[in-house]
Design a protein around this motif. Structure first.
Motif, PDB file in Angstrom:
ATOM      1  N   THR A  10       0.852  -1.188   0.000  1.00  0.00           N
ATOM      2  CA  THR A  10       0.000   0.000   0.000  1.00  0.00           C
ATOM      3  C   THR A  10       0.887   1.236   0.000  1.00  0.00           C
ATOM      4  OG1 THR A  10      -1.757  -1.140   1.206  1.00  0.00           O
ATOM      5  CG2 THR A  10      -1.795   1.273   1.238  1.00  0.00           C
ATOM      6  N   ILE A  11       0.543   2.198  -0.869  1.00  0.00           N
ATOM      7  CA  ILE A  11       1.322   3.434  -0.994  1.00  0.00           C
ATOM      8  C   ILE A  11       0.451   4.610  -0.593  1.00  0.00           C
ATOM      9  CG2 ILE A  11       2.730   4.853  -2.524  1.00  0.00           C
ATOM     10  CD1 ILE A  11       2.927   2.370  -4.363  1.00  0.00           C
ATOM     11  N   GLU A  12       0.959   5.425   0.302  1.00  0.00           N
ATOM     12  CA  GLU A  12       0.263   6.633   0.745  1.00  0.00           C
ATOM     13  C   GLU A  12       0.917   7.829   0.071  1.00  0.00           C
ATOM     14  OE1 GLU A  12       0.169   9.120   4.849  1.00  0.00           O
ATOM     15  OE2 GLU A  12      -0.434   7.013   5.005  1.00  0.00           O
ATOM     16  N   ASP A  13       0.128   8.565  -0.719  1.00  0.00           N
ATOM     17  CA  ASP A  13       0.629   9.734  -1.445  1.00  0.00           C
ATOM     18  C   ASP A  13       0.212  10.982  -0.685  1.00  0.00           C
ATOM     19  OD1 ASP A  13       1.505  11.594  -3.262  1.00  0.00           O
ATOM     20  OD2 ASP A  13      -0.078  11.227  -4.738  1.00  0.00           O
ATOM     21  N   THR A  14       1.161  11.595   0.021  1.00  0.00           N
ATOM     22  CA  THR A  14       0.830  12.763   0.825  1.00  0.00           C
ATOM     23  C   THR A  14       2.058  13.626   1.047  1.00  0.00           C
ATOM     24  OG1 THR A  14      -0.115  13.507   2.928  1.00  0.00           O
ATOM     25  CG2 THR A  14       1.209  11.523   3.005  1.00  0.00           C
ATOM     26  N   ASP A  15       1.862  14.941   1.018  1.00  0.00           N
ATOM     27  CA  ASP A  15       2.922  15.912   1.312  1.00  0.00           C
ATOM     28  C   ASP A  15       4.174  15.704   0.471  1.00  0.00           C
ATOM     29  OD1 ASP A  15       1.337  17.104   3.267  1.00  0.00           O
ATOM     30  OD2 ASP A  15       2.043  15.724   4.814  1.00  0.00           O
ATOM     31  N   GLY A  16       4.002  15.335  -0.809  1.00  0.00           N
ATOM     32  CA  GLY A  16       5.157  15.169  -1.681  1.00  0.00           C
ATOM     33  C   GLY A  16       5.997  13.942  -1.370  1.00  0.00           C
ATOM     34  N   THR A  17       5.405  12.973  -0.681  1.00  0.00           N
ATOM     35  CA  THR A  17       6.145  11.771  -0.279  1.00  0.00           C
ATOM     36  C   THR A  17       5.306  10.531  -0.534  1.00  0.00           C
ATOM     37  OG1 THR A  17       7.278  13.007   1.468  1.00  0.00           O
ATOM     38  CG2 THR A  17       7.310  10.615   1.640  1.00  0.00           C
ATOM     39  N   PHE A  18       5.977   9.464  -0.992  1.00  0.00           N
ATOM     40  CA  PHE A  18       5.350   8.154  -1.098  1.00  0.00           C
ATOM     41  C   PHE A  18       5.781   7.336   0.134  1.00  0.00           C
ATOM     42  CE2 PHE A  18       5.472   8.717  -5.917  1.00  0.00           C
ATOM     43  CZ  PHE A  18       4.119   9.001  -5.994  1.00  0.00           C
ATOM     44  N   ARG A  19       4.789   6.942   0.952  1.00  0.00           N
ATOM     45  CA  ARG A  19       5.052   6.081   2.107  1.00  0.00           C
ATOM     46  C   ARG A  19       4.507   4.697   1.776  1.00  0.00           C
ATOM     47  NH1 ARG A  19       2.985   6.567   6.605  1.00  0.00           N
ATOM     48  NH2 ARG A  19       4.811   6.427   7.980  1.00  0.00           N
ATOM     49  N   ILE A  20       5.392   3.702   1.776  1.00  0.00           N
ATOM     50  CA  ILE A  20       5.034   2.370   1.300  1.00  0.00           C
ATOM     51  C   ILE A  20       5.034   1.397   2.474  1.00  0.00           C
ATOM     52  CG2 ILE A  20       5.623   0.556  -0.359  1.00  0.00           C
ATOM     53  CD1 ILE A  20       7.227   2.766  -1.863  1.00  0.00           C
ATOM     54  N   THR A  21       3.907   0.700   2.644  1.00  0.00           N
ATOM     55  CA  THR A  21       3.775  -0.243   3.756  1.00  0.00           C
ATOM     56  C   THR A  21       3.409  -1.628   3.237  1.00  0.00           C
ATOM     57  OG1 THR A  21       1.441   0.355   4.072  1.00  0.00           O
ATOM     58  CG2 THR A  21       3.057   1.560   5.385  1.00  0.00           C
TER      59      THR A  21
ATOM     60  N   ALA B  11       1.955  -5.296   5.105  1.00  0.00           N
ATOM     61  CA  ALA B  11       1.500  -5.939   6.343  1.00  0.00           C
ATOM     62  C   ALA B  11       1.556  -4.951   7.502  1.00  0.00           C
ATOM     63  CB  ALA B  11       2.332  -7.184   6.634  1.00  0.00           C
ATOM     64  N   ASP B  12       1.130  -3.711   7.216  1.00  0.00           N
ATOM     65  CA  ASP B  12       1.059  -2.640   8.217  1.00  0.00           C
ATOM     66  C   ASP B  12       2.429  -2.194   8.725  1.00  0.00           C
ATOM     67  OD1 ASP B  12      -1.720  -2.541   8.104  1.00  0.00           O
ATOM     68  OD2 ASP B  12      -1.923  -4.129   9.600  1.00  0.00           O
ATOM     69  N   GLN B  13       3.495  -2.549   8.023  1.00  0.00           N
ATOM     70  CA  GLN B  13       4.839  -2.127   8.397  1.00  0.00           C
ATOM     71  C   GLN B  13       5.410  -1.214   7.317  1.00  0.00           C
ATOM     72  OE1 GLN B  13       6.423  -2.914  11.351  1.00  0.00           O
ATOM     73  NE2 GLN B  13       4.479  -3.897  11.921  1.00  0.00           N
ATOM     74  N   LEU B  14       5.990  -0.080   7.725  1.00  0.00           N
ATOM     75  CA  LEU B  14       6.602   0.846   6.772  1.00  0.00           C
ATOM     76  C   LEU B  14       7.879   0.228   6.233  1.00  0.00           C
ATOM     77  CD1 LEU B  14       6.545   3.720   5.502  1.00  0.00           C
ATOM     78  CD2 LEU B  14       7.964   4.458   7.431  1.00  0.00           C
ATOM     79  N   ILE B  15       7.949   0.068   4.889  1.00  0.00           N
ATOM     80  CA  ILE B  15       9.141  -0.547   4.290  1.00  0.00           C
ATOM     81  C   ILE B  15       9.939   0.443   3.456  1.00  0.00           C
ATOM     82  CG2 ILE B  15       8.145  -2.863   4.298  1.00  0.00           C
ATOM     83  CD1 ILE B  15       7.517  -2.509   1.322  1.00  0.00           C
ATOM     84  N   ALA B  16       9.329   1.579   3.094  1.00  0.00           N
ATOM     85  CA  ALA B  16      10.069   2.590   2.321  1.00  0.00           C
ATOM     86  C   ALA B  16       9.335   3.917   2.398  1.00  0.00           C
ATOM     87  CB  ALA B  16      10.232   2.155   0.867  1.00  0.00           C
ATOM     88  N   GLU B  17      10.102   4.990   2.345  1.00  0.00           N
ATOM     89  CA  GLU B  17       9.542   6.343   2.312  1.00  0.00           C
ATOM     90  C   GLU B  17      10.442   7.173   1.406  1.00  0.00           C
ATOM     91  OE1 GLU B  17       7.754   9.721   5.354  1.00  0.00           O
ATOM     92  OE2 GLU B  17       8.878   8.007   6.134  1.00  0.00           O
ATOM     93  N   VAL B  18       9.908   7.581   0.234  1.00  0.00           N
ATOM     94  CA  VAL B  18      10.731   8.284  -0.752  1.00  0.00           C
ATOM     95  C   VAL B  18      10.018   9.551  -1.209  1.00  0.00           C
ATOM     96  CG1 VAL B  18      11.792   6.143  -1.570  1.00  0.00           C
ATOM     97  CG2 VAL B  18       9.732   6.990  -2.686  1.00  0.00           C
TER      98      VAL B  18
END
Length: 259
Positions: free
Chosen positions: A213-224, A226-233
């Motif tokens: 799952t990718i969260e697109d917010t504030d100019g950042t992609f937060r990728i999770t 199994a509910d764990q953050l695996i990357a933030e670019v």
């Protein structure tokens, strides 16, 4: 105190409108009869012409309309402005089209393919908005998509200045938009090489074959996963997200040869 100008029958004309000038203060915030008109500090010291009635206030610099906003002025205010030296004008004397650089908005229904019609062409804004009647707000180089006063998405503005001034049903932009409480969420399946693609941006995350799952917010992609953050670019592309769900895998058909 200057006496208010009244019509002979003591009834306010329905088309009462006034033209007057003001110098923009150092703060960039011009006040007229209690209504605040933001013009930014780069226009400090500039003489602005205002054309106002009970419906709208238009602001012009060197004859070019730079802004048009809903009016908070009452007939009493308008009469006071005339009494203080403003010129009575007819509504027809006011510009009918948005000026260059003005923030405008228009309502549009997003079609079944997630496209919006603007300036005679169609632009992709997102499949998830298909069938919704939304507000398209154009502010300089960006286009905002909103539901009421809630900001849903920001995209690059594809229209030229001329197309904006001739935009069908355009009106002066209303109050500032408020960001949506919930961020945009997107799903992707990671490739066998540990990569995924979103808005034409390739990101290496590992976890080959996983659905993330990718969260697109504030100019950042937060990728999770199994509910764990695996990357933030950082988001390095301005392209809109066109796909939100994971594509279904294609089932390969077995080919058998006749014997």
């Amino acid at each position: 105190m200057t006496e208010l100008v009244m019509s002979t029958d003591r009834i306010d004309p329905v088309d009462l409108a006034v033209e007057f000038t003001r110098v923009v203060p150092a703060s960039g915030n011009l006040a007229v009869c209690g209504q605040q008109l933001w013009l930014d500090t780069h226009r400090a010291g500039v003489t602005i012409t205002l054309r106002a009635d009970a419906g709208t206030v238009e602001l012009l610099a060197a004859g070019v309309r730079i802004k048009k906003v809903p009016s908070q002025l009452t007939p009493r205010h308008l009469r006071q402005l005339i009494a203080d030296g403003g010129a009575r004008i007819l509504p027809a004397a006011k510009p009918a089209r948005p000026g260059v650089g003005e923030v405008v908005e228009a309502n549009r229904t997003i079609n079944a393919s997630g496209l919006v019609a603007l300036g005679g062409r169609q632009y992709l804004v997102g499949y998830q908005f298909a069938g919704h009647r939304l507000t398209v707000r154009i502010d300089g180089a960006v286009l905002h998509l909103a539901d009421g006063h809630t900001l849903l998405r920001t995209l690059p503005n594809p229209l030229t200045s001329d197309e904006i001034t001739h935009l069908r049903d355009a009106r002066p932009a209303g109050p500032e938009l408020q960001p949506a409480i919930e961020p945009v969420l997107v799903q992707r399946r990671v490739s066998s090489r540990g990569q995924l693609s979103i808005a034409d941006q390739r990101i290496r995350v590992g976890h080959a074959g996983a659905t993330v799952t990718i969260e697109d917010t504030d100019g950042t992609f937060r990728i999770t996963h199994a509910d764990q953050l695996i990357a933030e670019v950082a988001r390095t592309t301005t392209k809109p997200i066109a796909r939100f769900k994971v594509r279904k895998p294609r089932h390969q058909q077995k080919i058998t040869s006749g014997g």
